[in-house]
Design a protein around this motif. Sequence first.
Motif, PDB file in Angstrom:
ATOM      1  N   TRP A   3       0.814  -1.211   0.000  1.00  0.00           N
ATOM      2  CA  TRP A   3       0.000   0.000   0.000  1.00  0.00           C
ATOM      3  C   TRP A   3       0.845   1.257   0.000  1.00  0.00           C
ATOM      4  O   TRP A   3       0.456   2.273  -0.564  1.00  0.00           O
ATOM      5  N   TYR A   4       2.001   1.209   0.629  1.00  0.00           N
ATOM      6  CA  TYR A   4       2.858   2.403   0.616  1.00  0.00           C
ATOM      7  C   TYR A   4       3.248   2.757  -0.815  1.00  0.00           C
ATOM      8  O   TYR A   4       3.169   3.916  -1.214  1.00  0.00           O
ATOM      9  N   SER A   5       3.651   1.759  -1.589  1.00  0.00           N
ATOM     10  CA  SER A   5       4.041   2.003  -2.979  1.00  0.00           C
ATOM     11  C   SER A   5       2.877   2.545  -3.787  1.00  0.00           C
ATOM     12  O   SER A   5       3.046   3.468  -4.592  1.00  0.00           O
ATOM     13  N   SER A   8       2.178   6.192  -2.633  1.00  0.00           N
ATOM     14  CA  SER A   8       3.230   7.131  -3.032  1.00  0.00           C
ATOM     15  C   SER A   8       3.229   7.377  -4.539  1.00  0.00           C
ATOM     16  O   SER A   8       3.673   8.431  -4.992  1.00  0.00           O
ATOM     17  N   GLU A  58       3.689  -0.236   7.738  1.00  0.00           N
ATOM     18  CA  GLU A  58       3.252   0.300   6.445  1.00  0.00           C
ATOM     19  C   GLU A  58       2.338   1.510   6.645  1.00  0.00           C
ATOM     20  O   GLU A  58       2.443   2.511   5.935  1.00  0.00           O
ATOM     21  N   ALA A  61       4.511   4.381   7.527  1.00  0.00           N
ATOM     22  CA  ALA A  61       5.215   4.897   6.356  1.00  0.00           C
ATOM     23  C   ALA A  61       4.288   5.776   5.510  1.00  0.00           C
ATOM     24  O   ALA A  61       4.700   6.841   5.029  1.00  0.00           O
ATOM     25  N   ILE A  62       3.056   5.348   5.333  1.00  0.00           N
ATOM     26  CA  ILE A  62       2.083   6.154   4.577  1.00  0.00           C
ATOM     27  C   ILE A  62       1.818   7.468   5.302  1.00  0.00           C
ATOM     28  O   ILE A  62       1.768   8.535   4.683  1.00  0.00           O
ATOM     29  N   PHE A  65       4.703   9.718   4.716  1.00  0.00           N
ATOM     30  CA  PHE A  65       4.621  10.217   3.339  1.00  0.00           C
ATOM     31  C   PHE A  65       3.626  11.373   3.242  1.00  0.00           C
ATOM     32  O   PHE A  65       3.904  12.399   2.614  1.00  0.00           O
TER      33      PHE A  65
END
Length: 151
Positions: A3-5, A8, A58, A61-62, A65
């Motif tokens: 999900w982060y990828s 982003s 995750e 991380a989101i 971001f």
Amino acid sequence: MGWYSRVSRDISEIPNAIQHFENELVTARSEVKLKGNVERAAAEMPGIVEHRFNQLQEIEAILEFLNIELRKLRSSFFRKYLENYQRALSSRDVEKYVDGETDVCDYEKIINEFALLRNKWLGVLKALDQKQWQITNVVKLRVAGMEDATL
């Protein structure tokens, strides 16, 4: 792809990410319950904790971001007000104007929602810690000869 990828690459994936993690939260809450065979529960705990902790990371991380993107957005509005406003503004005045921008407020709302989601996941991880503690207590009771301890 995680999900982060996805987020982003395309910020419009945020609602899907929130929905995914909310659905996973329902499943995770059922894993917190201590029922059935203690030995099986003890054996499954490391894998459950690892999986859920990775999901929390995750989410973190989101969230980071989104905070980076918010700082970038705020900076562009800050620059706009300093360079293009008809009269001289203090930094404090500019901050007030930037805080009132619709895009900035919308981003802050999204960040707030993601922070709430993160906090729910922190609760699940704390509950899993408590489950591990309870499993240890039940095992100690059995070692002490109290075989009839039930869950």
